[in-house]
Design an enzyme around this catalytic site. Structure first.
Site, PDB file in Angstrom:
ATOM      1  N   GLY A  72      13.938 -77.536 -13.281  1.00 48.89           N
ATOM      2  CA  GLY A  72      13.713 -77.872 -14.680  1.00 48.89           C
ATOM      3  C   GLY A  72      12.861 -76.802 -15.329  1.00 48.89           C
ATOM      4  O   GLY A  72      12.211 -76.012 -14.632  1.00 48.89           O
ATOM      5  N   GLN A 112       6.811 -73.303 -21.318  1.00 52.83           N
ATOM      6  CA  GLN A 112       6.601 -72.467 -20.126  1.00 52.83           C
ATOM      7  C   GLN A 112       7.030 -71.020 -20.358  1.00 52.83           C
ATOM      8  O   GLN A 112       6.631 -70.127 -19.596  1.00 52.83           O
ATOM      9  CB  GLN A 112       7.360 -73.033 -18.918  1.00 52.83           C
ATOM     10  CG  GLN A 112       6.802 -74.369 -18.443  1.00 52.83           C
ATOM     11  CD  GLN A 112       7.561 -74.895 -17.238  1.00 52.83           C
ATOM     12  OE1 GLN A 112       8.603 -75.536 -17.382  1.00 52.83           O
ATOM     13  NE2 GLN A 112       7.063 -74.602 -16.049  1.00 52.83           N
ATOM     14  N   LEU A 124       6.722 -74.417 -11.824  1.00 55.74           N
ATOM     15  CA  LEU A 124       6.834 -72.955 -11.907  1.00 55.74           C
ATOM     16  C   LEU A 124       5.601 -72.350 -12.591  1.00 55.74           C
ATOM     17  O   LEU A 124       5.319 -71.171 -12.396  1.00 55.74           O
ATOM     18  CB  LEU A 124       8.108 -72.575 -12.669  1.00 55.74           C
ATOM     19  CG  LEU A 124       9.418 -72.955 -11.959  1.00 55.74           C
ATOM     20  CD1 LEU A 124      10.608 -72.751 -12.887  1.00 55.74           C
ATOM     21  CD2 LEU A 124       9.600 -72.172 -10.662  1.00 55.74           C
ATOM     22  N   HIS A 137       8.511 -84.898 -15.877  1.00 49.09           N
ATOM     23  CA  HIS A 137       7.682 -83.700 -15.688  1.00 49.09           C
ATOM     24  C   HIS A 137       7.873 -82.732 -16.869  1.00 49.09           C
ATOM     25  O   HIS A 137       6.905 -82.179 -17.391  1.00 49.09           O
ATOM     26  CB  HIS A 137       8.071 -83.056 -14.342  1.00 49.09           C
ATOM     27  CG  HIS A 137       7.435 -81.738 -14.038  1.00 49.09           C
ATOM     28  ND1 HIS A 137       6.565 -81.568 -12.989  1.00 49.09           N
ATOM     29  CD2 HIS A 137       7.567 -80.514 -14.614  1.00 49.09           C
ATOM     30  CE1 HIS A 137       6.175 -80.289 -12.949  1.00 49.09           C
ATOM     31  NE2 HIS A 137       6.776 -79.636 -13.922  1.00 49.09           N
ATOM     32  N   GLU A 138       9.137 -82.556 -17.307  1.00 44.13           N
ATOM     33  CA  GLU A 138       9.414 -81.623 -18.416  1.00 44.13           C
ATOM     34  C   GLU A 138       8.880 -82.165 -19.741  1.00 44.13           C
ATOM     35  O   GLU A 138       8.355 -81.412 -20.561  1.00 44.13           O
ATOM     36  CB  GLU A 138      10.921 -81.334 -18.531  1.00 44.13           C
ATOM     37  CG  GLU A 138      11.595 -80.754 -17.288  1.00 44.13           C
ATOM     38  CD  GLU A 138      10.831 -79.641 -16.621  1.00 44.13           C
ATOM     39  OE1 GLU A 138      10.044 -78.951 -17.285  1.00 44.13           O
ATOM     40  OE2 GLU A 138      10.996 -79.464 -15.402  1.00 44.13           O
ATOM     41  N   HIS A 175       5.329 -81.417 -20.161  1.00 41.35           N
ATOM     42  CA  HIS A 175       5.069 -80.046 -20.623  1.00 41.35           C
ATOM     43  C   HIS A 175       5.097 -79.975 -22.151  1.00 41.35           C
ATOM     44  O   HIS A 175       4.321 -79.220 -22.751  1.00 41.35           O
ATOM     45  CB  HIS A 175       6.130 -79.080 -20.076  1.00 41.35           C
ATOM     46  CG  HIS A 175       5.868 -78.557 -18.700  1.00 41.35           C
ATOM     47  ND1 HIS A 175       4.763 -77.811 -18.374  1.00 41.35           N
ATOM     48  CD2 HIS A 175       6.595 -78.634 -17.556  1.00 41.35           C
ATOM     49  CE1 HIS A 175       4.824 -77.454 -17.092  1.00 41.35           C
ATOM     50  NE2 HIS A 175       5.928 -77.947 -16.566  1.00 41.35           N
TER      51      HIS A 175
END
Ligand code: GNR
Ligand code: NI
Length: 172
Positions: free
Chosen positions: A46, A51, A95, A136-137, A140
């Site tokens: 993902g 990011q 990441l 999780h995304e 962000h």
């Protein structure tokens, strides 16, 4: 298509809240494709636009099994409209927090409303790794990293390990 550099914690952009996309036009569709290419290159499952330094509410996800065909998903303005009461722990990585892993407990299943690459409003229901990854995304997009779900002790330990690793990488 382009592979873009991925920001690493403690980069300040990773702590900011991203803005909704007004419309999925050619520019946003291109952003989605560049994000997918960057994600595959980094071997992630993902990626969220912050990011790569873009503070817009866009995420891409692909949780296909090894050896199976790619299953790219591109979501703008994703919103959790339902979450299961049942919670499950899963070991997460990021990441933007390279080589660090920890268990995070989240709802087992979620229903998500989003805008697709054709600017159509859609919904999907996810469980398993897809549910973990989408949550999780979306974190962000709100300036939240998986380490923010840990105790202060665990978070500080992990972020210190990351800094040490980044320092030795920079001087190598
Ligand atoms: O590649 C990734 N793997 C992963 C594993 C467990 C839980 C979440 C993830 S997402 C991560 C890629 C990433 O950092 N996305 O923001
Ligand atoms: Ni991440």
């Amino acid at each position: 298509m382009a592979i873009l550099p991925i920001l690493v914690a403690p980069h300040p952009v990773l702590k900011q809240k991203a803005k909704p996309v007004e419309k999925v036009d050619a520019r946003v569709a291109q952003l989605m494709d560049d994000m997918l290419e960057t994600m595959y290159d980094a071997q992630g499952i993902g990626l969220a636009a912050p990011q790569i330094g873009v503070l817009e509410r866009v995420i891409v996800v692909d949780v296909h099994e090894k050896g199976e065909e790619r299953r790219p998903m591109k979501l703008a303005n994703p919103e959790i409209v339902w979450a299961s009461d049942e919670l499950v722990p899963c070991e997460e990585g990021c990441l933007s927090v390279p080589d660090q892993y920890a268990d995070v407990t989240r709802p087992k299943a979620v229903r998500v409303r989003y805008i697709d690459q054709q600017n159509e409003i859609r919904e999907l229901e996810a469980d398993g790794m897809l549910a973990v990854c989408i949550q999780h995304e979306i974190d962000h997009l709100n300036g939240v990293l998986f380490v923010d779900h840990l105790s202060m002790l665990k978070r500080n330990m992990l972020l210190r390990k990351l800094q040490k690793q980044q320092r030795s990488k920079a001087s190598a």
